[in-house]
Design an enzyme around this catalytic site. Structure first.
Site, short mmCIF file in Angstrom:
data_model
loop_
_atom_site.label_atom_id
_atom_site.label_comp_id
_atom_site.label_asym_id
_atom_site.label_seq_id
_atom_site.Cartn_x
_atom_site.Cartn_y
_atom_site.Cartn_z
N ASP A 77 0.82 -1.21 0.00
CA ASP A 77 0.00 0.00 0.00
C ASP A 77 0.86 1.26 0.00
O ASP A 77 1.37 1.68 1.03
CB ASP A 77 -0.90 -0.03 1.25
CG ASP A 77 -1.80 1.18 1.32
OD1 ASP A 77 -2.37 1.45 2.40
OD2 ASP A 77 -1.93 1.89 0.30
N ASP A 102 -1.63 5.65 -5.12
CA ASP A 102 -2.01 4.77 -4.02
C ASP A 102 -2.32 3.36 -4.51
O ASP A 102 -3.45 3.08 -4.95
CB ASP A 102 -3.23 5.34 -3.27
CG ASP A 102 -3.56 4.51 -2.05
OD1 ASP A 102 -4.50 4.89 -1.31
OD2 ASP A 102 -2.89 3.49 -1.82
#
Ligand SMILES: O=C([C@@H]1CCCNC1)N1CCCCC1
Length: 350
Positions: free
Chosen positions: A34, A238
């Site tokens: 992430d 992201d």
């Protein structure tokens, strides 16, 4: 040192999971890498059984190299409302042969229901900047920050794909993974994210942009075109967000090209007939143009009838910046470069 590991998508590319080895002997967990957060946390022997539904669990007491970080705790809340918290150990962490012996491994003593029901996800490996790591009282470093100086080059790369495994590499740029040239843009890491400004975007083929049409007598009622061909977009890269969350103006412009589209309160965003043909979405970084095929933006059916489908481009709900999630990133080869002082993001076609 270098590392290379597969990024395997779950159904609808909702997230990508990568095997990570923790401890001695190795305990393998599949983690969601992430770039929008900075904690490496895992389901563990300390996670209540009522909150575990099939996930692999890291057990520090079964690792001869684990060490508890005395007095340390962590507690994270994500933008999608999910959360988790717990204790901290250090242990050997190995990602595709890139290894760090004293990596902070955050063990979950509590996870929210959406993590419990996400049965293939054994935890997250944060790759944003260590300034937003949540461990207290002593903030811990991300895996990339820890291994950066040992890497051949201070980079990690994401080659995410639609419906098939891609690759996360650490420490090197594999020239076979992209075509053309990698265009770099400076990162503003002051909020702890890989925040960039894309130079422009466009919806569909360029003729969809009024200003490119020979509208010599554009009726006064026509909107003066937001000349998207030169409108920048600021947001974060992201890998842990599924969709591309963009400004309302961009969503309006995009879905105005889809006759069946509507912004549905019940569905929580833009939906359309699943048999609709969606326009491509293109963004540029310097001289590199990345095209997200319309098919990628026909994200998934809203329900089992398969009549209405949910869009891969949705509103960034005025959080103040866009979120270039997997829908945007999987169309590109992306280089996350940080020499410790001037981080950059590179984009190439593939
Ligand atoms: O919580 C997140 C995301 C959630 C999905 C996984 N990546 C991190 N943030 C990124 C956007 C700003 C707010 C924090």
């Amino acid at each position: 040192d270098t590392g290379s590991a597969a990024a395997t998508p779950e159904q609808y590319d909702i997230q990508y999971l990568t095997p990570v080895s923790l401890g001695t002997p190795p305990q393998i967990l599949n983690l969601d890498f992430d770039s929008g957060s900075s904690d490496l946390w895992v389901f563990s022997s300390e996670t209540p059984a009522s909150q575990v539904k099939g996930q692999a669990q890291y057990n520090p007491s079964k690792s001869s190299t684990s060490k508890e970080v005395s007095g340390a705790t962590w507690d994270i809340s994500y933008g999608d409302g999910s959360s988790s918290s717990g204790n901290v150990y250090t242990d050997v962490v190995n990602v595709g042969n890139a290894t760090f012996a004293g990596q902070a491994v955050e063990t979950a003593q509590q996870v929210s229901s959406s993590f419990t029901s996400d049965t293939n996800n054994d935890g997250l490996l944060g790759l944003a900047f260590s300034t937003i790591n949540t461990v207290q009282p002593e903030q811990q470093k991300t895996f990339f920050d820890n291994i950066r100086d040992d890497l051949d080059s201070p980079v990690w790369t994401a080659d995410l794909k639609h419906n098939e495994p891609g690759t996360y590499n650490f420490g090197f740029i594999d020239d076979s993974l992209y075509t053309g040239k990698i265009a770099y843009t400076d990162v503003d890491s002051s909020d702890g994210f890989w925040m960039i400004t894309l130079d422009s975007y466009s919806v569909g083929s360029s003729t969809s942009n009024l200003s490119s049409r020979a509208f010599h007598h554009r009726p006064s009622t026509f909107p003066s075109p937001s000349d998207s061909a030169s409108t920048p977009l600021t947001g974060i890269a992201d890998t842990g967000t599924t969709l591309a969350l963009l400004p309302d103006s961009v969503c309006t412009e995009y879905y105005s090209q889809v006759s069946s589209a509507a912004n549905s309160q019940t569905a929580g965003g833009y939906v359309f007939d699943c048999d609709a043909t969606l326009p491509d979405f293109t963004y540029t970084v310097g001289s590199t143009t990345i095209t997200i095929p319309g098919e990628y933006i026909n994200y998934a059916p809203v329900d089992t009838t398969g009549e209405q489908c949910f869009g891969g481009i949705q509103s960034d709900a005025d959080i103040g910046f866009s979120i270039f999630g997997d829908i945007a990133l999987k169309a590109a080869f992306v280089v996350f470069e940080d020499d410790g002082s001037s981080p950059r993001l590179g984009f190439a076609q593939k």
